[in-house]
Scaffold this active site. Structure first.
Site, PDB file in Angstrom:
ATOM      1  N   SER A  83       5.555   9.316  -4.508  1.00 19.64           N
ATOM      2  CA  SER A  83       6.284   8.629  -3.450  1.00 19.64           C
ATOM      3  C   SER A  83       5.983   9.348  -2.145  1.00 19.64           C
ATOM      4  CB  SER A  83       7.795   8.713  -3.726  1.00 19.64           C
ATOM      5  OG  SER A  83       8.526   8.407  -2.561  1.00 19.64           O
ATOM      6  N   GLN A 124      14.024  -2.425   7.407  1.00 24.40           N
ATOM      7  CA  GLN A 124      14.409  -2.206   6.013  1.00 24.40           C
ATOM      8  C   GLN A 124      15.144  -0.883   5.827  1.00 24.40           C
ATOM      9  OE1 GLN A 124      10.097  -2.346   4.754  1.00 24.40           O
ATOM     10  NE2 GLN A 124      10.759  -0.833   3.277  1.00 24.40           N
ATOM     11  N   HIS A 152      -0.839   5.043  -3.829  1.00 23.28           N
ATOM     12  CA  HIS A 152      -1.320   3.997  -2.918  1.00 23.28           C
ATOM     13  C   HIS A 152      -2.821   3.760  -3.115  1.00 23.28           C
ATOM     14  CE1 HIS A 152       2.143   5.478  -0.292  1.00 23.28           C
ATOM     15  NE2 HIS A 152       2.411   4.200  -0.443  1.00 23.28           N
TER      16      HIS A 152
HETATM   17  O1  PAF Z   1       6.900  -0.487  -0.362  1.00 22.04           O
HETATM   18  C1  PAF Z   1       6.735  -0.298   0.859  1.00 22.04           C
HETATM   19  O2  PAF Z   1       6.049   0.629   1.288  1.00 22.04           O
HETATM   20  C2  PAF Z   1       7.412  -1.229   1.865  1.00 22.04           C
HETATM   21  O3  PAF Z   1       8.650  -1.636   1.393  1.00 22.04           O
HETATM   22  C3  PAF Z   1       6.548  -2.425   2.253  1.00 22.04           C
HETATM   23  C4  PAF Z   1       6.266  -3.331   1.078  1.00 22.04           C
HETATM   24  C5  PAF Z   1       5.234  -1.945   2.858  1.00 22.04           C
HETATM   25  C6  PAF Z   1       7.265  -3.261   3.315  1.00 22.04           C
HETATM   26  O4  PAF Z   1       7.527  -2.519   4.467  1.00 22.04           O
END
Ligand code: PAF
Length: 297
Positions: free
Chosen positions: A202, A77, A53
């Site tokens: 991750s 999601q 990140h």
């Molecule tokens: O990749 C992620 O962390 C998530 O899918 C995102 C793009 C922040 C959407 O919630």
């Protein structure tokens, strides 16, 4: 939609980074930056930030004058039996990491879906690119992703947004969505960042037990093997897929899918590879679902 979890209190502050907890102040901050003639870069995340990140934030800083990172664990999601509740949350530590790399603003909304009044009923759906890979393995996942990313784009109004290519299909789906809906943001993909042992970085790695982490290394090993076999001339889809599956399963992970898809359509490749393709893997090490991929071109 997965159930929202209870909120933890946080004493979130940062001397040099703006921390914005609601959409109106986020939008006002972005607009103020633009009024000063600055471009806005954006890194959407679900937090539990790692070096991958932070690399996205650094890239955003090269491409825009100021950078916003969002942290929001998006319930829509996650499927009902997925890890929404267990998903690691560590907002204070994340804020410190972002301050450390010079991120200008953190958008950490308490909620982004209506809590009162009529329920949320508007969704963004990218139809074809979501038919395979995580789209078919996690029904409804991409509808949640594209909906929240649209909401985030409408709030942050970024000029450029950076996504990691570990979630290769996600980046492609979002690029298609912004093109189709004329959302004025450039969506840029960044190569997968790996740990020294090869495991793709991750947030979910934090949940791996030591033995499961060891077994998870079979995933990048098998992917590296396929890349090498491809470089040496192996083009048979069945042969590549079968060998990758055998190598992963022999070490313990439970395969969710192993697929080789056309880079253009993300539909399964057949026979021999003649055009650029992507080998994508999703597998469980213990109860942690990991994904990884490599371009075969
Ligand atoms: O990749 C992620 O962390 C998530 O899918 C995102 C793009 C922040 C959407 O919630």
């Amino acid at each position: 939609m997965a159930k929202p979890r209870k909120k933890r209190s946080s004493t979130l502050t940062s001397p040099s980074m703006q921390i914005l907890r609601d959409k109106d102040s986020m939008r006002a901050w972005s607009r103020a930056q633009k009024a000063l003639g600055r471009t806005v870069g954006f890194v959407p995340t679900m937090g539990s930030l790692h070096a991958g990140h932070l690399a996205l934030v650094k890239e955003a800083k090269k491409r825009a004058d100021v950078v916003v990172t969002s942290i929001y664990v998006n319930p829509t999601q996650f499927g009902p039996n997925e890890d929404f509740t267990e998903y690691p949350r560590m907002l204070d530590a994340d804020a410190k990491k972002l301050t450390g790399v010079g991120c200008h603003a953190l958008f950490a909304p308490r909620d982004l879906y209506a809590r009162s009044g009529p329920p949320h009923e508007t969704w963004v759906d990218v139809t074809d690119l979501t038919q395979t890979l995580c789209g078919s393995a996690r029904p409804g996942h991409f509808r949640g992703v594209t909906t929240i990313v649209t909401k985030l784009f409408l709030i942050v109004e970024p000029d450029v947004a950076i996504f990691g290519d570990k979630d290769y299909q996600q980046r492609r789906v979002i690029q298609r969505m912004t093109r189709d809906l004329d959302i004025p943001v450039e969506v840029v993909g960044m190569p997968i960042q790996r740990d020294t042992d090869g495991l793709a970085l991750s947030s979910r790695n934090a949940r791996l037990l030591p033995d499961d982490r060891l077994m998870a290394l079979a995933i990048p090993r098998a992917i590296a093997w396929a890349q090498d076999a491809f470089a040496k001339g192996e083009r048979r889809v069945k042969v590549l897929k079968k060998a990758v599956r055998e190598q992963i399963e022999a070490s313990g992970p439970r395969v969710d899918y192993i697929e080789i898809v056309s880079d253009a359509t993300l539909l399964p490749a057949k026979g021999k590879l003649t055009k650029p393709a992507v080998l994508a893997v999703a597998a469980y090490a213990g109860d942690v679902r990991l994904i990884d991929n490599v371009e075969l071109r």
